[in-house]
Each structure stands twice: as C-alpha cells, then as structure tokens.
Design a protein around this motif. Sequence first.
Motif: not given
Lengths: 277, 303
Positions: A1-2, A4-5, A47, A50-53, A93, A96, A223-224, A226, B30, B60, B62, B269-270, B273
């Motif tokens: 489980m993870s 995210c918030g 945006l 854009l991506l998370r780190r 998040m 992971l 990227g994701c 996950v 997910y 990938i 950015e 990805f961001i 949800r």
Amino acid sequence: MSFCGIAEVVINQKVGPEHYLMRILAPELTRLAKPGQFVHVRCSSVLDPLLRRPISLHGIDYERGTVSLLYQVVGRGTQLLSEMKPGAEIDIMGPLGKGFSIPDRANRVLVIGGGIGVAPLFPLVQALKRYKIKQTVLLGARSADFVVGADQLASLEVRVEVSTDDGSLGYKGFVTDLAEKHVKLNKPDYFFACGPNPMLKQLLKITRKFGLAGQVSLEERMGCGVGACLACVCKIKVASGRCSVAGVNEGAPIDFEYKKVCTDGPVFAASEVILDD
Amino acid sequence: MTELAVNLGGLQMKNPVTTASGTFGFGPEYAPFVDLNKLGAIVVKGITLKPRKGNPTPRIAETPAGILNCIGLQNPGVDYFIEKSLPYLRQYDTPVIVNIAGNSLEDYAEVTRRLSAAEGVAALEVNISCPNVKEGGMIFGTSCTMASEVIGVVRQNTRLPVIAKLSPNVTDIVEIARGVAEAGADALALINTLLGMKIDVYSRKPVLGNIMGGLSGPAIRPVAVRIVWQVAQAVQLPILGMGGIMTAEDALEFILAGATAIAVGTANFINPRATVDILEGIKQYMEKYGVKDINELVGAAWN
C-alpha cells in the motif's frame, strides 16, 4: 500500500553546496516505509515542471511519523523543492519500490555511497546497526564540501571512510579504489551501494572479481513511479543467460530483460544488473 | 440524477472516463489509488504478438507542461497478457479495451484472433500510431491505404468493437479517419502522441535513448481538441478523445469538441487518482449546469 496526499514540510534546510535536507510530517506514509524505498513528490502545483520527482528516503522516524529527504538541486524541480518553507504543504506519494533486504549471511558488511547516493544508505546503516551487523561505510564525493552526512554517520558510531576526487578530504581518488582496498584487506561478506552509474559499474567489476555478493540501488528517469509507464527501466540478466560472478562476460552477449526501477527496484541484487556505459 | 453512460461504437460504458494506453499499465498498478470499478473502461498497455523488450533508456524527458516518451511498446506478448493479466482485470465490473500493435498485417490479425477468443476483452484499440517503433506502429497510421488495411484485417478477425487510434503526425487526419471508417472501424481514438525531441545543450546530444519520442501532456491539448473537433464533424464515428487531459474541465473540452468518451493519460503520473477526480468533476459540472445526460454535451460546441 502507498499513501498519496498532502503532507507538511517540517524542515527544509541547506546542508551542502547544492544539498538540502527536508523533513516531512506524514505518519501514514512513514508507518509503511522501509530502508531503500523512495517517495514521489510534486515540486509545484502548476503544470511545469509536470512530473513528480522520485527521492529516496534518507530518514525514517517511526516515532515522530516523519520521513526526511536528502537531495541535491540538479534542475528546476529540485530547485523549486529547495524553496519550500517549513509549514508548506507537499504533495507526496509513497513509500514506493522495493528497498534493501538484509540477508542472514551478511555479517561483515561494506556500505558504499557515491555523491548524493549516500542518501538512501542512512536508514540501512541504522537497520544494520540495530541487527548488530558489523559494517564499514565508504563515502565518495568530488570534494570535501560535497561530502554530506559523514558527521551524522559518525554519530551512529559506525566506521566511516571518506574519499574525494580532489583529495580535499580523506583518501584522494575514487570511492571504488577505497572499496577495492577494503575488500582485499577486510574481506567483507556482503555489500550495499548507491551512487552514479559509472561508480556502480566500476564497483560491480571489483565485487564480481572478488565474488562479493550485494545489492545496489539504481536510479533512472522516472514517470509514474508505480510500474505503469515503463520509463524507468534497467537491464537485468535473464535466467537463461549465464550469470557470471567473476564478471568475465566479454564475448558472448548476455541476454537481458528490462525491469522497472520503480517497482522491481530501485534495489536489485548486484549479480543481476547490467550497467551500460 | 445525471446520466453518465455512453456508447462508444458498440461498447457500452457506465461513464465516459477511460485510461490512455501505456499510462495505466494493466490495471493493478493503479488499484491502490483508484477503485477500478468506477472507470468507464480500462485501456491497457499496447500488446503485440511476441513479447517486446522496448527501447534503450532514457525513455522519458520532461518538456514544458509535457513529457516525451520512447518506451517502444515494451510488453510481455499477447499470450502472457491473456494468461496473467486478464484474469486480474476480470474481477472488475469495468470493460477492458486492449490496445494492439504489430509489425505486419498478419501480426495484427493473429493478436486480434487470440484476444477475441479470450474471456474478458470488451473492445480492441488498434494502435497504428506509435511513434517509437521502427517497424509497424506509426508507419501504418500515416498512410491512408495502410491504415485502412490494418483496420480491415482486424475487422475481419473480430466481432469486438474496433477502435482505431490515429496518429496526429499526418497532413490530413480527416482523410485517414474516413479511410479507417470505411474499413470497418467502430470508433476512433484521438490522438496518439506528437513526434518530438529534446537536445541536452551541455552534452550536445539528444536526451532520449531513441532520439525522438512522443509528446504528451497538457502541452498537446489544444492540438488534440482541434483534431477531435475536425474529425468529429467529418466522420460519423464516436470518438475517444485524449491528449493532455488533467482536469474535468479539460475532459469536458474534448466532449464539447465532439468526443463521446475521454482517456486520461499523462495525468495519472502526476495524480494517480486523476481518472476518478475527473469523473467526479464531470458529475459536479453536470449538476451545477443542469445537464441531465452527458451525451447532450457531445459536440455541443459546434453551433
């Protein structure tokens, strides 16, 4: 489980020329965290970037419910991260990935960190200490001011040796030279390492030459986080390919498959990884 | 009560929100964040006849409000997918759309046959627009004749709804849309990524391992909205719209441009949800503005 918030930044302070230490209050996340895992954070609410780190867990405080991140400012994302003030909200998040696992056979352990690669090794060193496993930590950096965390490690009362490329602190040369000396002299029975790919590549040559087993934590553009997008892959030997501990792989190419750094790793058995130039 | 159900070329969906192929894995990735039962459909990662390793890294990069990717269709092959991934997805009350790709017409035909015989596949999304593979992929989708041939072959080998996923990297996408419609497509997925690249000025080399990659994310949204707008008015097929949808408002923009359903891609990805957040936002919009049926909004911006 993870989890995210949203979590709260408790501390975000400069600890080196390009290095910051951020502590985040996130009890739900902390409760699940293990050494070697990472979190995926947003550096801004807009945006771009854009991506998370992805940033590895440098500290896990189960009692206070905080995790800390030791990170280097390398681009716009980490720059924005470094500008966050205590009290700020951070979109996080995690935890992971698969972290370090400490095998029963590890009794005299060598821990090697290169550059910012030292970050995820701290919770590991603490775990090794809890299990009363003998360990030596080798830290490598380009110069004295880029050596982070040596004092912190010393306070844990573990043996620490430092190398710098320019000789401004400790041994002059690469941390892999230190590692080779240590392997020859003290015959450790297991190793853990994290650092830039050229360092890991050289280290694997050495550990394979001496038949030393271990685990390495890898990094790749992600990227994701996950396991969905398949961006952050690394080459892993497939079972049919000959897996040579001695590292005499020249000649016949070894068959490989791409595995996901985010969910299959970031920690992999040293024997199975293939690092390209 | 608001009516959210839509029909995408014969595929009945409880709401218009789906996932863009390649951004949502095979579902379980997910599941910790999203109740998969809430989605209108799940579009899984592109599947080929044989397993594919994919491209070298970096895969990938950015870019301003976007990302470039060159994954190269890494996937475990159709047989593995049917045996290992489909049983998991069958637990859910959500239709599964399988994205398929191939190097040859025979590949597309065989993958189509195997998936059509498997239990739990609701529709096929035919990828004739992947910019990241040397053979097949986009080369099929940028020639009208070849695009039609691929869709024709898939059509002959399945009774499942066939969704043609088109490339924006063409001079006249309407022409290709007409071609695949005639060849038997039931719906269109618009758009795949835009071909792009990034150069590191310090190393003086391309950033991506495969040099070029597909651009996705909010950066491409205006292009995608324009294409949906053009195609929806020219071709009588329902459209699965996608391209940089981050919020419910973005999704509604596609629906108003003429999309019957939408797919959330890079946004996952961001915000893991994002899909359910967008669905919730669409419901709120409908309630606030008295829209009883989502279908009333499809193409509502035309006049």
